[in-house]
Design an enzyme around this catalytic site. Structure first.
Site, PDB file in Angstrom:
ATOM      1  N   CYS A 440      57.255  64.040 -14.230  1.00  0.00           N
ATOM      2  CA  CYS A 440      56.572  64.865 -15.242  1.00  0.00           C
ATOM      3  C   CYS A 440      55.970  66.126 -14.652  1.00  0.00           C
ATOM      4  O   CYS A 440      55.935  67.168 -15.327  1.00  0.00           O
ATOM      5  CB  CYS A 440      55.521  64.072 -15.992  1.00  0.00           C
ATOM      6  SG  CYS A 440      54.425  63.132 -14.938  1.00  0.00           S
ATOM      7  N   HIS A 484      50.070  61.591 -16.299  1.00  0.00           N
ATOM      8  CA  HIS A 484      51.087  62.458 -16.905  1.00  0.00           C
ATOM      9  C   HIS A 484      50.659  63.908 -16.771  1.00  0.00           C
ATOM     10  O   HIS A 484      49.477  64.209 -16.599  1.00  0.00           O
ATOM     11  CB  HIS A 484      51.232  62.080 -18.376  1.00  0.00           C
ATOM     12  CG  HIS A 484      52.465  62.642 -19.014  1.00  0.00           C
ATOM     13  ND1 HIS A 484      53.719  62.515 -18.456  1.00  0.00           N
ATOM     14  CD2 HIS A 484      52.611  63.324 -20.169  1.00  0.00           C
ATOM     15  CE1 HIS A 484      54.593  63.109 -19.251  1.00  0.00           C
ATOM     16  NE2 HIS A 484      53.948  63.613 -20.317  1.00  0.00           N
ATOM     17  N   ASP A 500      55.393  69.135 -24.507  1.00  0.00           N
ATOM     18  CA  ASP A 500      55.639  68.176 -23.442  1.00  0.00           C
ATOM     19  C   ASP A 500      57.123  68.131 -23.116  1.00  0.00           C
ATOM     20  O   ASP A 500      57.902  67.491 -23.831  1.00  0.00           O
ATOM     21  CB  ASP A 500      55.136  66.796 -23.868  1.00  0.00           C
ATOM     22  CG  ASP A 500      55.158  65.819 -22.701  1.00  0.00           C
ATOM     23  OD1 ASP A 500      54.805  64.643 -22.910  1.00  0.00           O
ATOM     24  OD2 ASP A 500      55.530  66.218 -21.576  1.00  0.00           O
TER      25      ASP A 500
END
Lengths: 683, 309
Positions: A440, A484, A500
């Site tokens: 991520c 994250h 995202d």
């Protein structure tokens, strides 16, 4: 008889009084001045073992040489005490103190601070063991031991740790009681049973004080920076690989209780530090972002209320659900929508707040801020810059550039993995155009770089995503493995929006969490996997217990206390003070009643009472028993002076003597005594 | 503490009124027991305050819990210390007469009527510890109050304290007691013993203990106080009750210790000398009489020697 005294003159007259023993007299003084006090061996051994047990949790953190030095000094003190040799001279002890103190300062860089302070405390205790001349020194050691127990709580407040340290408190108290007994009646054993009883009686007082004693919001003085090391969690910087490193741990980051229905999984973005400064490799939190933002609430969807108990992470932010509309006490919202606290979170912190996902302020972005959110190192990531320039050259608007970036990620063959190959030269370019494998943080970083290069203000947000619901306790666990990173983009007329990129590449990450998003061969930590083994169930039960502990006990701070007191009806400080005093006084009264009940009227054995009654009756008749007369002697005198009572008096005296002095008195004697005394006139 | 002893006498008497320990037992009651922290207790309180400050600064719940637990412990110590003294029964036993210069001993009987032991009961006088003891349940012990004597006469026990620091030594509970007991102090025996020549004597001198030249007169039942060197040990060996041998002393007259013959001495010195002679004479088993300005004691052995001039 007077002549008897003369004859006994041969016996020596009573020795002169004991030398005056002030409170500071030694337990058992030795002759030479510089000798250790003669502590009985069981006590000394118990003291050393208890101190070692208290040292053990600290030793896991302290540098090895300090632990070794402390143990060595302790053993030396033990040897000196047992052998009775002279204690080391003052200068030697002073030199040791200065030497070790200097070592601590060099190692930790400072005197002040939890680590350095604890090390100093350990060494002081060990050095004091070399100086045990009088009882006062022993007391100092015991008090230092209590302090060491306290400092351990600053590092861990878990249930097992609390139980272990409670046992240590028990042992220390047992030694304290034994040490403090008067010299003439001293015992050699630590008084464990007595200490246990006393601590049990002190527990209710502790509970009352814990609940009612006012908790003032701290801190009183500035806390040092060093306090905790070895705590994993988000940090103020992000480098490629940092988040994937963090997700290997399934330690609990925080626990959440929701008031009302659970949010949808795709709403569970937990906002942590926002990173804006970029140097080509590392993203950093921008210190200029500390300008506070007034709370605003203009979202349209339903607000979510929740309470978080945050595990210590040594930084000064609080986690909130994207996007917070309230700020808990002792914290404030800043311009980047981070919740910033005055003091770093060193201990479990409990707070309640509300959030609305759509809470976006469509304000304009001033030029200096815009510049910060467009900042990129000029000579880095040429390919990404080129790609971005393509979008700009096509005259796209910001929304269209964003869409282009989204398409970039969804159409190309990107893979979401915890183990991307190491990138040698240029993290972003290699990731975007060559390896196309990343975690991520790579996605977020590359996304923001592209957007910034295309002239769209963007920033990286780190935090957590998702969480596991624990049915046992009705709360959600969010672990470090849920860490994250995502991006936020500023669009005109719309403000900061969440984007995202991981969701584009691996949507299962949103829906299923880490375990469901990566291949089985990846190093997903145990509790992050979705399996349903009984081991997992047990761990969930244990987590629920810990959650209750964290929530109610460790999280009992000023806010929770206010809530509890409000529920009890004690709203203002005056009432609370009154309630506190009343509660403690009541407890003490109850305790006194319990302890002093029997001394109210010490129940004399019935035989004595009956005999006393007999004596009183006879006194009314004029025959008074003298203090020195035995029962039988008295009975004989009664027989002389009052013949009609002779037989009865003799019977009573015999029965009484038997009841008092025979090892197994019989009940029928008591009965006969009752009858006999009852029939003595006057009735 | 010793503070009370510095207060004026009237104030002291008011503060410690009431608890007179005589021949009859008295129990220590609520109103008469005071409690204060010791120095160790003050240090403990300081430690608690620092702990509380640290806990508040770091906002650490378990640290608060520890500080509160130790505070509760101190309160529990206080209650137990109080209970240690409450209900303790005191009674004084008659003291033995002593010679001037020795310590007058006032035995105090402490009786524990409860089913819990009383530990670390200390007897203090004028700020210093005299004796300490533990008392088992339903048991009693005797602690002795000592007081220096300098001159002959009567010495009162005066005021003393029963103190207990048990458990923990963080607080101490005390109760003032006025022991209602007086000890007789004989004059200090002079240094010079019986001279070779004395008044009204026969030529029987320096009879040592085992050797008597008196005629055997008979035996009688042993009475407490008979000299042990006259006891008929053979009869005891045979299993008979103890008997004392009687002798008729050859010297009918015996010795006279005469006040008026001691010249050049003041009253006290004369008393000292007489006392010494009497002790020596008694030790040697001689018959003697005493002549004082107001009384005269006929010769006899084992004459009462209470000198109450």
């Amino acid at each position: 008889m007077a002549c008897a005294c003369l004859i006994r003159k041969s016996r020596p007259v009573k020795a002169p009084p004991l030398p005056s023993m002030s409170e500071n007299a030694c337990l058992m003084p030795r002759m030479t001045r510089n000798q250790a006090m003669a502590l009985p061996q069981p006590l000394l051994l118990a003291l050393l073992l208890t101190l070692a047990a208290i040292l053990l949790p600290h030793a896991l953190r302290l540098p090895a040489w300090i632990t070794a030095a402390a143990l060595g000094l302790g053993l030396w003190g033990y040897y000196l005490n047992r052998s009775g040799r002279r204690l080391p001279a003052g200068w030697l002890r002073g030199a040791l103190t200065v030497g070790i103190g200097t070592g601590i300062v060099i190692h930790h860089g400072t005197f002040i601070g939890l680590q350095a302070g604890t090390a100093l405390l350990v060494v002081m205790t060990a050095l004091k063991l070399l100086e045990l001349r009088r009882r006062r020194d022993l007391l100092v050691v015991l008090y230092l031991g209590y302090f060491l127990i306290l400092t351990q709580f600053f590092h861990s407040q878990s249930i097992p740790s609390a139980l272990y340290l409670l046992a240590a408190v028990w042992a220390m108290t047992a030694i304290l009681i034994a040490v403090q007994q008067a010299p003439a009646t001293a015992t050699a054993q630590p008084q464990f049973r007595l200490a246990a009883g006393l601590l049990a009686q002190a527990l209710p007082i502790m509970v009352v004080l814990f609940i009612l004693f006012p908790r003032l919001p701290g801190p009183l003085w500035a806390l040092p920076d060093d306090a905790h090391s070895g705590i994993t969690g988000l940090s103020e910087t992000m480098t490629p690989g940092a988040i994937s490193e963090l997700t290997r741990s399934d330690a609990v980051a925080f626990r959440v209780e929701f008031d009302g229905a659970l949010p949808r999984r795709d709403q569970l973005y937990w906002r942590g530090p926002v990173l804006t400064a970029y140097d080509g490799y590392t993203w950093r939190r921008d210190s200029a972002a500390e300008t506070p933002l007034p709370i605003y609430d203009i979202g349209t969807d339903t607000a979510i209320d929740y309470t978080i108990v945050l595990q210590p992470h040594t930084h000064n932010w609080l986690i909130s659900l994207d996007r917070p509309i309230t700020a808990p006490s002792r914290s404030r919202l800043n311009r980047e929508l981070e919740l910033v606290t005055a003091s770093p979170v060193y201990d479990s912190r409990r707070y309640s707040l509300s959030s609305r996902a759509s809470n976006t302020l469509p304000a304009a972005l001033p030029p200096d801020q815009r510049q910060r959110y467009l900042q990129l190192p000029p000579d880095r990531h040429p390919k990404a810059q080129a790609q971005a320039q393509e979008w700009v050259a096509a005259d796209k608007s910001e929304e269209e550039i964003l869409e282009a970036a989204v398409r970039f990620f969804s159409t190309r063959p990107f893979t979401y993995t915890m183990n991307p190959p190491r990138m040698q030269r240029d993290a972003v370019d290699e990731f975007l155009f060559e390896t196309q494998r990343g975690f991520c943080e790579h996605y977020a970083s590359a996304f923001v770089v592209l957007l910034r290069a295309a002239g769209v203000p963007a920033r990286v947000v780190t935090g957590y995503m998702g969480g596991e619901f624990n049915n046992v306790g009705d709360y959600m666990i969010v672990r470090q493995s849920d860490a994250h990173a995502w991006a936020e983009v500023w669009l005109p007329e719309r403000g900061w929006l969440r984007a995202d990129p991981t969701g584009l590449v691996a949507p299962q990450r949103i829906e299923l969490g880490l375990g469901g998003a990566v291949a089985d061969t990846e190093p997903v930590p145990r509790m992050a996997r979705g399996d349903n083994s009984w081991g997992r169930q047990l761990r969930l039960y244990w987590d629920a217990v810990n959650q209750r502990w964290d929530y109610w006990v460790l999280g009992y701070g000023p806010e929770l206390q206010q809530q509890v007191l409000a529920r009890l009806g004690l709203v203002d400080s005056k009432r609370m003070a009154t309630a506190l005093i009343v509660a403690v006084a009541t407890l003490l009264c109850l305790l006194s009643l319990f302890l002093l009940w029997e001394t109210r009227r010490a129940p004399p054995d019935e035989a004595s009472a009956l005999f006393q009654r007999f004596c009183r009756k006879l006194a009314r008749q004029g025959i008074v028993r003298q203090p020195h007369e035995t029962a039988t002697g008295f009975a004989r005198r009664v027989a002389d002076e009052c013949p009609e009572l002779a037989a009865k008096a003799e019977l009573i005296a015999t029965l009484y003597t038997r009841l008092r002095y025979e090892p197994t008195p019989r009940e029928q004697w008591l009965q006969r005594l009752r009858e006999a005394v009852a029939t003595v006139p006057p009735r | 503490m010793r503070l009370v002893e510095r207060l004026p006498e009237g104030l002291q008497a008011w503060l410690v009124r009431g608890d007179t320990v005589g021949q009859q037992p008295i129990g220590l009651r609520y109103r008469r027991i005071f409690i204060l922290p010791t120095r160790a207790g003050l240090g403990y309180t300081g430690m608690l305050i620092v702990m509380w400050l640290a806990a508040m600064n770091y906002g650490n719940s378990m640290a608060f819990a520890l500080a509160f637990l130790l505070a509760g412990l101190a309160l529990v110590f206080t209650l137990h210390c109080f209970r240690n003294l409450l209900g303790l029964e005191l009674r004084c036993q008659p003291p033995e007469p002593v010679f001037a210069g020795a310590n007058a001993a006032f035995p105090l009987q402490l009786n524990n009527r409860s089913r819990r032991p009383r530990l670390g009961i200390e007897l203090h006088r004028e700020g210093s510890l005299q004796e300490a003891s533990d008392i088992a349940p339903y048991d009693s012990t005797v602690l002795t109050l000592q007081r220096k004597t300098t001159a002959r006469g009567v010495v009162a026990a005066g005021r003393s304290r029963i103190i207990s620091r048990f458990p923990g030594g963080l607080v101490f509970a005390w109760s003032w007691i006025d022991v209602d007991s007086e000890c007789l102090v004989y004059p200090r025996p002079a240094d010079t013993g019986l001279p070779l020549r004395f008044s009204g004597t026969s030529d029987s001198l320096h009879k040592t203990a085992g050797e008597d030249q008196d005629d055997f007169h008979g035996v009688r039942r042993y009475q407490a106080g008979d000299p042990l060197n006259r006891v008929n040990w053979h009869s005891i060996a045979r299993g008979l009750p103890p008997q004392t041998k009687l002798y008729q002393s050859a010297a009918q007259n015996g010795l006279w210790f005469d006040w008026h013959r001691l010249e050049g001495m003041d009253n006290e010195q004369r008393l000292s000398q007489l006392c010494r002679w009497i002790l020596d004479a008694e030790e040697q088993g001689l018959r003697y009489g005493l002549r004082l300005p107001h009384t005269e004691v006929a010769p006899g052995q084992g004459a009462p020697t209470a000198i109450n001039v």
